[in-house]
Design an enzyme around this catalytic site. Structure first.
Site, PDB file in Angstrom:
ATOM      1  N   ARG A  21      -0.672  -9.588  13.368  1.00 35.07           N
ATOM      2  CA  ARG A  21      -1.373  -8.517  12.186  1.00 35.07           C
ATOM      3  C   ARG A  21      -2.184  -9.259  11.194  1.00 35.07           C
ATOM      4  O   ARG A  21      -2.868  -8.565  10.743  1.00 35.07           O
ATOM      5  CB  ARG A  21      -0.051  -7.765  11.841  1.00 35.07           C
ATOM      6  N   LYS A  26       0.871  -1.420  -0.025  1.00 35.00           N
ATOM      7  CA  LYS A  26      -0.022  -0.036   0.090  1.00 35.00           C
ATOM      8  C   LYS A  26       0.839   1.366   0.037  1.00 35.00           C
ATOM      9  O   LYS A  26       0.784   1.976  -0.897  1.00 35.00           O
ATOM     10  CB  LYS A  26      -1.062  -0.105   1.280  1.00 35.00           C
ATOM     11  N   ARG A  31      -9.743   0.071   8.712  1.00 33.70           N
ATOM     12  CA  ARG A  31      -9.247  -1.345   9.206  1.00 33.70           C
ATOM     13  C   ARG A  31     -10.208  -2.223   9.779  1.00 33.70           C
ATOM     14  O   ARG A  31     -10.275  -3.331  10.016  1.00 33.70           O
ATOM     15  CB  ARG A  31      -8.065  -1.256  10.031  1.00 33.70           C
ATOM     16  N   ARG A  61      11.122  -1.503  11.217  1.00 37.90           N
ATOM     17  CA  ARG A  61      10.246  -0.905  12.071  1.00 37.90           C
ATOM     18  C   ARG A  61      10.027  -1.904  13.232  1.00 37.90           C
ATOM     19  O   ARG A  61      10.175  -3.049  12.919  1.00 37.90           O
ATOM     20  CB  ARG A  61       8.977  -0.960  11.311  1.00 37.90           C
ATOM     21  N   ARG A 101      11.463  -5.621   4.935  1.00 39.18           N
ATOM     22  CA  ARG A 101      11.144  -4.046   4.571  1.00 39.18           C
ATOM     23  C   ARG A 101      12.022  -3.258   5.354  1.00 39.18           C
ATOM     24  O   ARG A 101      12.657  -3.456   6.484  1.00 39.18           O
ATOM     25  CB  ARG A 101       9.908  -3.833   5.289  1.00 39.18           C
TER      26      ARG A 101
HETATM   27  P1  ADP Z   1       2.095  -1.862   3.286  1.00 36.94           P
HETATM   28  O1  ADP Z   1       2.272  -0.204   3.183  1.00 36.94           O
HETATM   29  O2  ADP Z   1       0.977  -2.537   2.520  1.00 36.94           O
HETATM   30  O3  ADP Z   1       2.345  -2.394   4.596  1.00 36.94           O
HETATM   31  P2  ADP Z   1       4.740  -1.664   1.936  1.00 36.94           P
HETATM   32  O4  ADP Z   1       4.223  -0.952   0.744  1.00 36.94           O
HETATM   33  O5  ADP Z   1       5.434  -0.979   2.873  1.00 36.94           O
HETATM   34  O6  ADP Z   1       3.455  -2.401   2.254  1.00 36.94           O
HETATM   35  O7  ADP Z   1       5.415  -3.088   1.292  1.00 36.94           O
HETATM   36  C1  ADP Z   1       5.923  -3.930   2.139  1.00 36.94           C
HETATM   37  C2  ADP Z   1       7.442  -4.545   1.732  1.00 36.94           C
HETATM   38  O8  ADP Z   1       7.301  -5.248   0.592  1.00 36.94           O
HETATM   39  C3  ADP Z   1       8.238  -3.514   1.535  1.00 36.94           C
HETATM   40  O9  ADP Z   1       9.559  -3.980   1.698  1.00 36.94           O
HETATM   41  C4  ADP Z   1       8.155  -3.118  -0.028  1.00 36.94           C
HETATM   42  O10 ADP Z   1       9.466  -2.573  -0.507  1.00 36.94           O
HETATM   43  C5  ADP Z   1       7.738  -4.490  -0.475  1.00 36.94           C
HETATM   44  N1  ADP Z   1       6.999  -4.546  -1.947  1.00 36.94           N
HETATM   45  C6  ADP Z   1       6.139  -3.539  -2.039  1.00 36.94           C
HETATM   46  N2  ADP Z   1       5.421  -4.037  -3.224  1.00 36.94           N
HETATM   47  C7  ADP Z   1       6.133  -5.261  -3.583  1.00 36.94           C
HETATM   48  C8  ADP Z   1       5.838  -6.037  -4.788  1.00 36.94           C
HETATM   49  N3  ADP Z   1       5.021  -5.561  -5.597  1.00 36.94           N
HETATM   50  N4  ADP Z   1       6.747  -7.068  -4.727  1.00 36.94           N
HETATM   51  C9  ADP Z   1       7.727  -7.361  -4.124  1.00 36.94           C
HETATM   52  N5  ADP Z   1       7.982  -6.416  -2.932  1.00 36.94           N
HETATM   53  C10 ADP Z   1       6.889  -5.491  -2.916  1.00 36.94           C
HETATM   54  P1  AMP Z   2       0.663   0.106   9.302  1.00 35.34           P
HETATM   55  O1  AMP Z   2       1.845   1.287   9.396  1.00 35.34           O
HETATM   56  O2  AMP Z   2      -0.239   0.618   8.456  1.00 35.34           O
HETATM   57  O3  AMP Z   2       1.399  -0.936   9.107  1.00 35.34           O
HETATM   58  O4  AMP Z   2       0.130   0.243  10.778  1.00 35.34           O
HETATM   59  C1  AMP Z   2       1.028  -0.043  11.765  1.00 35.34           C
HETATM   60  C2  AMP Z   2       0.121  -0.607  12.889  1.00 35.34           C
HETATM   61  O5  AMP Z   2      -0.778   0.740  13.375  1.00 35.34           O
HETATM   62  C3  AMP Z   2      -0.874  -1.577  12.877  1.00 35.34           C
HETATM   63  O6  AMP Z   2      -0.432  -2.810  13.108  1.00 35.34           O
HETATM   64  C4  AMP Z   2      -1.779  -1.086  13.916  1.00 35.34           C
HETATM   65  O7  AMP Z   2      -1.363  -1.488  15.177  1.00 35.34           O
HETATM   66  C5  AMP Z   2      -1.690   0.465  13.899  1.00 35.34           C
HETATM   67  N1  AMP Z   2      -2.893   1.062  13.154  1.00 35.34           N
HETATM   68  C6  AMP Z   2      -2.693   1.697  11.739  1.00 35.34           C
HETATM   69  N2  AMP Z   2      -3.452   1.931  11.207  1.00 35.34           N
HETATM   70  C7  AMP Z   2      -4.626   1.536  11.995  1.00 35.34           C
HETATM   71  C8  AMP Z   2      -6.070   1.611  11.871  1.00 35.34           C
HETATM   72  N3  AMP Z   2      -6.731   2.151  10.670  1.00 35.34           N
HETATM   73  N4  AMP Z   2      -6.947   1.121  12.713  1.00 35.34           N
HETATM   74  C9  AMP Z   2      -6.458   0.273  13.778  1.00 35.34           C
HETATM   75  N5  AMP Z   2      -4.986   0.176  14.049  1.00 35.34           N
HETATM   76  C10 AMP Z   2      -4.110   0.711  13.040  1.00 35.34           C
END
Ligand code: ADP
Ligand code: AMP
Length: 214
Positions: free
Chosen positions: A171, A13, A88, A160, A127
């Protein structure tokens, strides 16, 4: 454009949101980033949220809805926004609908990035995120040009606290129990676009822009 990127933790995302910011010049609203900033600032809200986040649990709806209400009221959201990681839960989705209806705006599209659980663990453990702008990289699948340095703002990349194999399980559990039902909610609303999030980053981006041009 009022957009939402949707999917499991690690689905891509944040990665795709960066391309939407560049193309449409609208802000990304990541509740995760806002909560991490509150933790860094040691606010009461941040300290309360931290325990939930470290355990891989969702932060209570009341906190999250308050954050979004304040954020959407800011001037830069007038031309549109990209919701990332919100909503969420069904309660959050309903609150968002009410909020947007009061603002006389509507969602244009929800981009859902579909990635099976087996791929999520590797994505999350590899990541690396920018300590300053939050951009997301991956040691193998999406490396930064310079090791541990952000391509966008040259700040340091970090791991992170919640990106470990233990937390991923809870998660993903929270995602399947509380968040996945929203696919149905937004499909019924007629705004859902489901994409194959297992493709390469650039292919997912291309599919997303094709869907948005329709
Ligand atoms: P989210 O915001 O949904 O938690 P991220 O955008 O941070 O996910 O992506 C999670 C991990 O996967 C990151 O390390 C990112 O660089 C990698 N990633 C994102 N899109 C892809 C893809 N299409 N193929 C492989 N790895 C990806
Ligand atoms: P994210 O950065 O989106 O992966 O979120 C990291 C963490 O923040 C999640 O595992 C939750 O603990 C909290 N969080 C982020 N967005 C939400 C949401 N919309 N509702 C509840 N918890 C959230």
């Amino acid at each position: 454009m009022n957009l939402m990127v949707f999917g499991a933790p690690g689905a891509g995302k944040g990665t795709q949101a960066k391309f939407l910011i560049e193309k449409y010049d609208i802000p990304q609203i990541s509740t995760g980033d806002i909560l991490r900033a509150a933790i860094a600032d040691k606010t009461d809200m941040g300290m309360e949220a931290k325990n939930f986040m470290d355990a891989g649990k969702l932060v209570p709806d009341s906190t999250i809805i308050g954050i979004i209400k304040d954020r959407l009221a800011q001037d830069d959201c007038k031309k549109g926004f990209i919701l990332d990681g919100f909503p969420r839960t069904l309660g959050q989705a309903e609150a968002l609908s009410e909020l947007m209806s009061n603002m006389n705006i509507s969602l244009d599209k929800v981009i859902s990035l579909n990635v099976p659980d087996e791929l999520i663990v590797g994505r999350i453990t590899g990541r690396r995120v920018c300590s300053s702008c939050g951009a997301s990289f991956h040691v193998d699948f999406n490396p930064s040009k310079k090791e541990d340095i952000c391509d966008y703002c040259e700040s340091e990349l970090i791991i992170r606290k919640d990106d470990n194999a233990e937390t991923v399980k809870s998660r993903l559990g929270a995602y399947h129990d509380q968040t996945a039902p929203l696919i149905d909610f937004y499909t019924k609303m007629g705004v859902m676009v489901e994409l194959d999030g297992t493709k390469d980053v650039s292919e997912v981006t291309a599919d997303m822009f094709t869907a948005l041009s329709k």
